[in-house]
Motif scaffolding. Structure first.
Motif, PDB file in Angstrom:
ATOM      1  N   GLU A   1      12.435  12.498  12.293  1.00  0.00           N
ATOM      2  CA  GLU A   1      12.313  13.957  12.192  1.00  0.00           C
ATOM      3  C   GLU A   1      11.802  14.406  10.828  1.00  0.00           C
ATOM      4  N   THR A   2      11.792  13.492   9.850  1.00  0.00           N
ATOM      5  CA  THR A   2      11.398  13.899   8.505  1.00  0.00           C
ATOM      6  C   THR A   2       9.949  13.517   8.232  1.00  0.00           C
ATOM      7  N   VAL A   3       9.126  14.514   7.989  1.00  0.00           N
ATOM      8  CA  VAL A   3       7.721  14.267   7.660  1.00  0.00           C
ATOM      9  C   VAL A   3       7.586  14.242   6.137  1.00  0.00           C
ATOM     10  N   MET A   4       6.846  13.266   5.637  1.00  0.00           N
ATOM     11  CA  MET A   4       6.742  13.097   4.179  1.00  0.00           C
ATOM     12  C   MET A   4       5.581  13.907   3.618  1.00  0.00           C
ATOM     13  N   ASP A   5       5.727  14.335   2.344  1.00  0.00           N
ATOM     14  CA  ASP A   5       4.639  15.103   1.742  1.00  0.00           C
ATOM     15  C   ASP A   5       3.900  14.328   0.643  1.00  0.00           C
ATOM     16  N   GLY A   6       4.432  13.168   0.278  1.00  0.00           N
ATOM     17  CA  GLY A   6       3.712  12.311  -0.670  1.00  0.00           C
ATOM     18  C   GLY A   6       3.646  12.840  -2.098  1.00  0.00           C
ATOM     19  N   THR A   7       4.561  13.737  -2.472  1.00  0.00           N
ATOM     20  CA  THR A   7       4.488  14.303  -3.824  1.00  0.00           C
ATOM     21  C   THR A   7       4.705  13.264  -4.909  1.00  0.00           C
ATOM     22  N   LEU A   8       5.577  12.293  -4.634  1.00  0.00           N
ATOM     23  CA  LEU A   8       5.888  11.311  -5.675  1.00  0.00           C
ATOM     24  C   LEU A   8       4.993  10.071  -5.619  1.00  0.00           C
ATOM     25  N   THR A   9       4.170  10.001  -4.572  1.00  0.00           N
ATOM     26  CA  THR A   9       3.446   8.746  -4.327  1.00  0.00           C
ATOM     27  C   THR A   9       2.604   8.310  -5.523  1.00  0.00           C
ATOM     28  N   THR A  10       1.871   9.252  -6.110  1.00  0.00           N
ATOM     29  CA  THR A  10       1.009   8.905  -7.246  1.00  0.00           C
ATOM     30  C   THR A  10       1.836   8.357  -8.408  1.00  0.00           C
ATOM     31  N   THR A  11       2.919   9.067  -8.720  1.00  0.00           N
ATOM     32  CA  THR A  11       3.785   8.614  -9.820  1.00  0.00           C
ATOM     33  C   THR A  11       4.318   7.225  -9.530  1.00  0.00           C
ATOM     34  N   LYS A  12       4.746   7.008  -8.287  1.00  0.00           N
ATOM     35  CA  LYS A  12       5.301   5.708  -7.933  1.00  0.00           C
ATOM     36  C   LYS A  12       4.274   4.595  -8.139  1.00  0.00           C
ATOM     37  N   MET A  13       3.036   4.846  -7.711  1.00  0.00           N
ATOM     38  CA  MET A  13       2.011   3.801  -7.828  1.00  0.00           C
ATOM     39  C   MET A  13       1.653   3.543  -9.290  1.00  0.00           C
TER      40      MET A  13
ATOM     41  N   GLU B   1       7.742   6.095  10.418  1.00  0.00           N
ATOM     42  CA  GLU B   1       6.471   5.354  10.399  1.00  0.00           C
ATOM     43  C   GLU B   1       6.333   4.560   9.104  1.00  0.00           C
ATOM     44  N   ALA B   2       6.747   5.164   8.000  1.00  0.00           N
ATOM     45  CA  ALA B   2       6.646   4.466   6.719  1.00  0.00           C
ATOM     46  C   ALA B   2       7.545   3.236   6.690  1.00  0.00           C
ATOM     47  N   LEU B   3       8.781   3.394   7.172  1.00  0.00           N
ATOM     48  CA  LEU B   3       9.720   2.268   7.183  1.00  0.00           C
ATOM     49  C   LEU B   3       9.205   1.147   8.077  1.00  0.00           C
ATOM     50  N   ILE B   4       8.660   1.522   9.235  1.00  0.00           N
ATOM     51  CA  ILE B   4       8.134   0.497  10.149  1.00  0.00           C
ATOM     52  C   ILE B   4       6.918  -0.192   9.525  1.00  0.00           C
ATOM     53  N   ALA B   5       6.086   0.580   8.819  1.00  0.00           N
ATOM     54  CA  ALA B   5       4.936  -0.029   8.141  1.00  0.00           C
ATOM     55  C   ALA B   5       5.417  -1.069   7.127  1.00  0.00           C
ATOM     56  N   TYR B   6       6.508  -0.729   6.438  1.00  0.00           N
ATOM     57  CA  TYR B   6       7.067  -1.686   5.467  1.00  0.00           C
ATOM     58  C   TYR B   6       7.608  -2.919   6.167  1.00  0.00           C
ATOM     59  N   LEU B   7       8.398  -2.688   7.238  1.00  0.00           N
ATOM     60  CA  LEU B   7       9.019  -3.810   7.947  1.00  0.00           C
ATOM     61  C   LEU B   7       7.970  -4.682   8.622  1.00  0.00           C
ATOM     62  N   ASN B   8       6.903  -4.052   9.127  1.00  0.00           N
ATOM     63  CA  ASN B   8       5.976  -4.762  10.011  1.00  0.00           C
ATOM     64  C   ASN B   8       4.665  -5.112   9.345  1.00  0.00           C
ATOM     65  N   GLY B   9       4.603  -5.106   8.017  1.00  0.00           N
ATOM     66  CA  GLY B   9       3.347  -5.419   7.344  1.00  0.00           C
ATOM     67  C   GLY B   9       2.601  -6.530   8.061  1.00  0.00           C
TER      68      GLY B   9
ATOM     69  N   ASP C   1       0.845  -1.192   0.000  1.00  0.00           N
ATOM     70  CA  ASP C   1       0.000   0.000   0.000  1.00  0.00           C
ATOM     71  C   ASP C   1       0.882   1.244   0.000  1.00  0.00           C
ATOM     72  N   ALA C   2       0.265   2.417  -0.155  1.00  0.00           N
ATOM     73  CA  ALA C   2       1.033   3.642  -0.412  1.00  0.00           C
ATOM     74  C   ALA C   2       2.129   3.871   0.627  1.00  0.00           C
ATOM     75  N   LEU C   3       1.789   3.745   1.918  1.00  0.00           N
ATOM     76  CA  LEU C   3       2.763   4.034   2.966  1.00  0.00           C
ATOM     77  C   LEU C   3       3.915   3.027   2.924  1.00  0.00           C
ATOM     78  N   ARG C   4       3.583   1.750   2.677  1.00  0.00           N
ATOM     79  CA  ARG C   4       4.630   0.715   2.651  1.00  0.00           C
ATOM     80  C   ARG C   4       5.531   0.881   1.434  1.00  0.00           C
ATOM     81  N   LEU C   5       4.927   1.313   0.322  1.00  0.00           N
ATOM     82  CA  LEU C   5       5.735   1.537  -0.878  1.00  0.00           C
ATOM     83  C   LEU C   5       6.768   2.633  -0.589  1.00  0.00           C
ATOM     84  N   GLU C   6       6.331   3.698   0.097  1.00  0.00           N
ATOM     85  CA  GLU C   6       7.274   4.757   0.477  1.00  0.00           C
ATOM     86  C   GLU C   6       8.289   4.232   1.485  1.00  0.00           C
ATOM     87  N   GLY C   7       7.832   3.398   2.394  1.00  0.00           N
ATOM     88  CA  GLY C   7       8.740   2.817   3.399  1.00  0.00           C
ATOM     89  C   GLY C   7       9.806   1.966   2.741  1.00  0.00           C
ATOM     90  N   ARG C   8       9.393   1.234   1.712  1.00  0.00           N
ATOM     91  CA  ARG C   8      10.341   0.389   0.997  1.00  0.00           C
ATOM     92  C   ARG C   8      11.408   1.244   0.311  1.00  0.00           C
TER      93      ARG C   8
END
Lengths: 219, 530
Positions: free
Chosen positions: A150-162, A198-206, A55-62
């Motif tokens: 400390e880094t908050v994501m803005d999701g600008t590339l998420t659509t392109t990535k998907m 949070e994104a990385l943990i979502a990826y690791l902990n699916g 899913d979107a968050l895990r893709l960014e986490g990956r």
């Protein structure tokens, strides 16, 4: 044909070298695109039963996993040896990797295998571990990753990535699921505001009720 | 006299200089990364200094910037000397130099910031991959163009190994880097291949570049500089023919040996394993040929420091190749894979084979490039030799040992079937060995610095003259010294008459780098001996 002919004709030499070299790719790589298995078992180009795209968050986490070079020290490939399955969980199969562009199997274990790390640790443990590895694993030599929190994501590339993933999946994988249009449109919103940690943990902990992270067990 | 007939040494000098500079930078980063494994606090909490980001910078620099530049320099040098002609196109050759340095600088600007494709040894992102492709095509045009316009009937064997490297890397790079771009800044792309296929393509690329064709290209270096240094042809031309074609046939088929016991289909694994075992043929052919070439001249190791580098390189190639064959066997591989053994193995090729050959070749080539008698300081070369030798041995033994200990601990079980050790315990045991490895790396880096200092002083001693004569006289000098027609009489080492001529197995098939001909009656050794 005398070998002297090749030694004097660089064009012939180059053609011979290229033809001989390309046999390996033809023999060992091309067939992998065409392997099939009974439904649900999964193959090089078919997912195991129930496996969905990240899913979107895990893709960014990956992508953060790739960015930080985690694969230089961690494999995601449990081999079929008894002590190894005992340590990490069921051995890995080809159909688990079909949504991975690129694969993150790794080549060296300076740290443990992470293919099934999601089934063993809580989000809280991962957070503590990423901020100060030695605090939860005494003796660990893993670097700390304080900047992820400390880094908050803005999701600008998420659509392109998907969308890119959808193109790739349609190209290479006959039985793969693809992202629905509404998921793609909702993607950036799911990512925006989350920290990279949070994104990385979502990826690791699916988690197992929603396949797609690393915690998904083999069928 | 027509200056177009003289050799293009400008581009060779440029590549040689940058090889030394990038060598220090790449090895320095490697030493820092090794220090982080021994003392994790050195990660300092800084993103671009963390091990995961430094590691690809280290491997990319040493592969593309040290190994790559060294091969550009030596291949451009050797192809001109053995084809008796100037490089095909000076402008294009200059483009390969500036283009390649541009690739390296871009790598330094992106990798530490986490812009990586995530593919082993091919971490650079898609815009840089495109630039690499363009530069590489130019390289192929310059190299093969030079061969096409050669003034010899045969293509000397050293050029086969360079040529195969150029062709192979073109194919490997383009196919392995195939990806769909996601963004330009930060650079980001997704590999074209799905999971298992991607792992296989990646293994094919790593095997081809890191294990086969880049080390293989250094046989081009060996087969030019070793006979040159000894003053007689390589032991057996026929063995080179066997070595080359078995190597080209099997090297890439062996790719799947890197994925034994993974989720790759079993038949692909087995195929790779069998071909990797058969690779013992080219490996033995090369080692035997190398050592037999030196066999009548062992006494020269006392006095000839360059020969020592070349011979020790051959020894490390023997170690590395034998390791490679043995560990490609499934059951052995199960023991070594994923441990520090793999790292030791890669460095046997990197530090031992590639490093020592590059050092030996550079010490032989630099004085000729700058048209002076010899290197600034022979004692410094000797010191470099010992730093590099001890450093490499410490490195290989420490990490080889660490790898075995790790594997034993991962698989150890108690009587009741439970695991005997937690993973982190295998790391704690490795700590002293990581410190020894760090020491080995530091010694090797120190040797590299000595070489660069030595080269700098050597070049500095020629500078006033070169500056004065830049346009006219030095060009004429090089015509006199290096005119193609004179090449086989030019400064080859004096043969010691006490030890008689070297006898190749088959006189008709002796390889001779000076004339590009196989007919030994034309060889300088025989001119000198008769």
């Amino acid at each position: 044909m005398s070998h002297e002919v090749v030694e004097k004709n660089i064009g012939l030499w180059a053609i011979m070298v290229l033809v001989i070299m390309s046999t390996a790719g033809l023999g060992e790589i091309i067939p992998l695109f065409f392997l099939t298995a009974p439904k649900g078992v999964g193959s090089t180009v078919e997912p195991v039963r129930g496996l969905q795209p990240y899913d979107a968050l895990r893709l960014e986490g990956r992508d953060i996993y790739i960015r930080e070079g985690c694969a230089h020290c961690h494999t995601q490939m449990v081999r079929p040896f008894q002590p190894e399955t005992q340590r990490y969980g069921p051995f890995s199969v080809a159909g688990e990797s079909v949504y991975d562009h690129p694969a993150l199997w790794g080549i060296k274990r300076t740290g443990p295998d992470l293919a099934r790390v999601g089934s063993g640790y809580s989000d809280f443990w991962h957070r503590e571990h990423l901020r100060d590895p030695a605090s939860v694993v005494p003796g660990s030599i893993m670097p700390a990753y304080p900047w992820l929190a400390e880094t908050v994501m803005d999701g600008t590339l998420t659509t392109t990535k998907m969308r890119t993933m959808n193109t790739l999946l349609r190209l290479t994988c006959r039985t793969c699921a693809v992202y629905a249009e509404k998921d793609i449109e909702a993607g950036p919103a799911k990512v925006r505001g989350s920290t990279e940690e949070e994104a990385l943990i979502a990826y690791l902990n699916g988690d197992s009720d929603q396949p797609g992270g690393l915690g998904h067990p083999a069928p | 006299m027509n200056t177009h007939n003289t050799y293009n040494y400008t581009v060779v000098r440029q590549f040689a200089r940058m090889t030394l500079v990038w060598g220090i930078v790449g090895m320095g980063i490697g030493v820092w990364a090794a220090a982080e494994l021994a003392f994790p606090s050195l990660n300092l909490g800084i993103p671009w200094l963390s091990f995961g980001r430094l590691s690809p910078v280290h491997s990319s620099l040493l592969l593309f910037a040290f190994g790559g530049n060294a091969l550009f320099a030596t291949s451009y040098y050797v192809v001109q000397r053995t084809c008796h002609t100037r490089l095909f196109n000076d402008g294009l050759a200059a483009f390969t130099f500036w283009g390649w340095q541009c690739v390296i600088v871009l790598a330094l600007c992106t990798l530490p910031y986490g812009m990586t494709s995530g593919k082993a040894f091919a971490e650079l992102e898609w815009p840089i991959d495109i630039l690499i492709t363009i530069v590489w095509i130019a390289y192929a045009v310059v190299f093969f163009g030079t061969i096409v316009q050669r003034n010899t009937s045969y293509v000397y064997v050293a050029n086969w190994f360079f040529g195969a490297y150029i062709l192979a890397v073109a194919a490997l790079h383009i196919l392995n880097s195939a990806a769909l771009p996601v963004g330009l800044w930060p650079m980001k792309s997704y590999s074209l291949y799905p999971g298992t296929v991607d792992a296989m393509v990646s293994a094919w690329y790593s095997q081809g570049l890191v294990d086969a064709f880049m080390p293989g290209a250094f046989f081009g270096v060996l087969y030019y500089f070793l006979p040159r240094q000894l003053g007689h042809p390589v032991y057996s031309y026929r063995l080179i023919v066997v070595q080359f074609w078995t190597f080209v046939s099997l090297a890439l088929w062996a790719a799947s040996q890197h994925l034994l016991y993974t989720a790759l289909p079993d038949w692909t694994q087995s195929l790779g394993m069998v071909c990797a075992v058969f690779l013992i043929a080219p490996f033995l052919a090369g080692v035997i040929n190398g050592f037999m070439t030196v066999s009548a001249d062992w006494h020269r190791l006392h006095s000839d420091i360059i020969l020592r580098f070349l011979v020790l390189a051959l020894f490390f190639y023997g170690v590395e190749g034998l390791e490679g064959v043995v560990t490609s066997i499934r059951s052995v591989n199960a023991f070594t894979q994923y441990t520090d053994w793999t790292v030791s193995h890669v460095h046997a090729a990197g530090l031992g084979w590639i490093g020592f050959l590059a050092f030996g070749a550079f010490y032989a080539m630099l004085p000729r490039l700058f048209n002076i008698e010899q290197m600034y300081s022979i004692p410094l070369i000797l010191l470099h030799f010992w730093f590099a030798t001890v450093g490499t041995m410490l490195y290989l033994l420490a990490l080889g040992g660490a790898g075995m200990v790790q594997s034993l601990m991962w698989y150890a079980q108690n009587d009741d079937g439970t695991l005997a050790y937690r993973f982190v315990e295998s790391l704690q045991v490795s700590h002293p060995l990581y410190v020894v490895r760090l020491l080995g790396g530091m010694l090797y880096l120190a040797g590299m610095c000595l070489m660069t200092y030595n080269a700098w002083k050597t070049v500095a001693s020629t500078l006033p003259k070169a500056r004065k004569n830049e346009d006219s006289v030095s060009e004429v000098d090089s015509v006199i010294d290096h005119h193609p027609a004179e090449v086989h009489h030019d400064s080859h080492p004096p043969l010691d008459p006490r030890h008689g001529p070297h006898r190749p197995v088959d006189p008709r098939h002796s390889a001779n780098p000076h004339t590009g001909s196989q007919h030994s009656s034309e060889s300088p050794a025989h001119h000198a001996d008769h």
